[in-house]
Scaffold this motif. Sequence first.
Motif, mmCIF file in Angstrom:
data_model
loop_
_atom_site.group_PDB
_atom_site.id
_atom_site.type_symbol
_atom_site.label_atom_id
_atom_site.label_comp_id
_atom_site.label_asym_id
_atom_site.label_seq_id
_atom_site.Cartn_x
_atom_site.Cartn_y
_atom_site.Cartn_z
ATOM 1 N N ASP A 2 0.830 -1.201 0.000
ATOM 2 C CA ASP A 2 0.000 0.000 0.000
ATOM 3 C C ASP A 2 0.868 1.257 0.000
ATOM 4 O OD1 ASP A 2 -0.860 0.262 3.509
ATOM 5 O OD2 ASP A 2 0.867 -0.658 2.587
ATOM 6 N N ASN A 3 0.207 2.391 0.028
ATOM 7 C CA ASN A 3 0.911 3.663 -0.065
ATOM 8 C C ASN A 3 1.296 4.207 1.304
ATOM 9 O OD1 ASN A 3 0.871 4.001 -2.911
ATOM 10 N ND2 ASN A 3 -1.307 4.441 -2.782
ATOM 11 N N VAL A 6 -0.410 9.593 0.462
ATOM 12 C CA VAL A 6 -1.409 9.862 -0.572
ATOM 13 C C VAL A 6 -1.831 11.317 -0.430
ATOM 14 C CG1 VAL A 6 -3.697 9.314 -1.485
ATOM 15 C CG2 VAL A 6 -2.259 7.482 -0.549
ATOM 16 N N GLU A 8 -4.214 14.270 -2.413
ATOM 17 C CA GLU A 8 -5.235 14.470 -3.443
ATOM 18 C C GLU A 8 -5.797 15.882 -3.373
ATOM 19 O OE1 GLU A 8 -7.938 11.356 -2.306
ATOM 20 O OE2 GLU A 8 -6.939 9.888 -3.604
ATOM 21 N N ASP A 24 -1.449 16.404 -6.422
ATOM 22 C CA ASP A 24 -1.870 14.999 -6.366
ATOM 23 C C ASP A 24 -0.648 14.110 -6.563
ATOM 24 O OD1 ASP A 24 -4.933 15.110 -6.516
ATOM 25 O OD2 ASP A 24 -4.395 16.284 -8.289
ATOM 26 N N SER A 26 1.099 9.966 -4.981
ATOM 27 C CA SER A 26 1.163 8.931 -3.952
ATOM 28 C C SER A 26 2.562 8.332 -3.973
ATOM 29 C CB SER A 26 0.099 7.850 -4.175
ATOM 30 O OG SER A 26 0.307 7.198 -5.398
ATOM 31 N N ARG A 28 4.517 4.792 -2.703
ATOM 32 C CA ARG A 28 4.350 3.425 -2.193
ATOM 33 C C ARG A 28 5.304 3.166 -1.027
ATOM 34 N NH1 ARG A 28 1.046 0.530 -4.840
ATOM 35 N NH2 ARG A 28 1.865 -1.525 -4.390
ATOM 36 N N ALA A 61 -4.852 14.561 2.508
ATOM 37 C CA ALA A 61 -3.520 13.967 2.588
ATOM 38 C C ALA A 61 -3.540 12.908 3.678
ATOM 39 C CB ALA A 61 -2.469 15.028 2.900
#
Length: 162
Positions: A2-3, A6, A8, A24, A26, A28, A61
Motif C-alpha cells: 500500500d501507499n 497519498v 489528493e 496529487d 502517492s 508506495r 492527505a
Amino acid sequence: MDNAIVVEGLRKSYGKLNVLEGIDFSVRRGSVFGLLGPNGAGKTTLIKILLGIAKKTDGDAALLGAPAGTTDVRRRVGYLPEDHQFPGYHSGFSLMEFYGSLYGVPRDERRRKIPETLELVGIAGRMHSKIKTYSKGMKQRLGLVSAIQHDPELLILDEPTE
C-alpha cells in the motif's frame, strides 16, 4: 503493497497567495521519493502539512493510512527539518537521550540503541563531545540519527544536504 503517502487535490493559500494548487501524488511503502523544485515552490509547506505543522486550505492527505498530521501518524514518522539547530551544550548522546524520551523509546532501549545509531553514521567516537564542537557534516548526521532512532515507518528529510 500500500501507499505510505497519498495526496489528493491539496491546496494551501496564505491570503491571496496560492502556495500549493491542487497537488496529487502517492508514494508506495518501501520506495524512495524526492520533491524537486525551485526555492519557493512549496516543498517545505507540503511537508509541514503532511506532518500537521501547517494546515491545508483544501484537499486530502494521508500518511501510513491515517489522516496527515494526526498524533498517531506523527509517532510513526521520522522527520529531519531543513534548518535543524541543536543546543550546543548537549552532547550527541544526551541529545539522542532527550529525543528518544520524546518519542517514547524506553530508557534501556535508548541506552542500547544510541551508540549503535551514532556508529551507523560514523560519529559514535564523538558521542560524548559537546555538539558545539561538531562540524556541519557531523550535525547533519546527528540530525539523521534523531529522525531514525525510534524506527519510523516513514522517513521525511527536508533539504537533507543543505
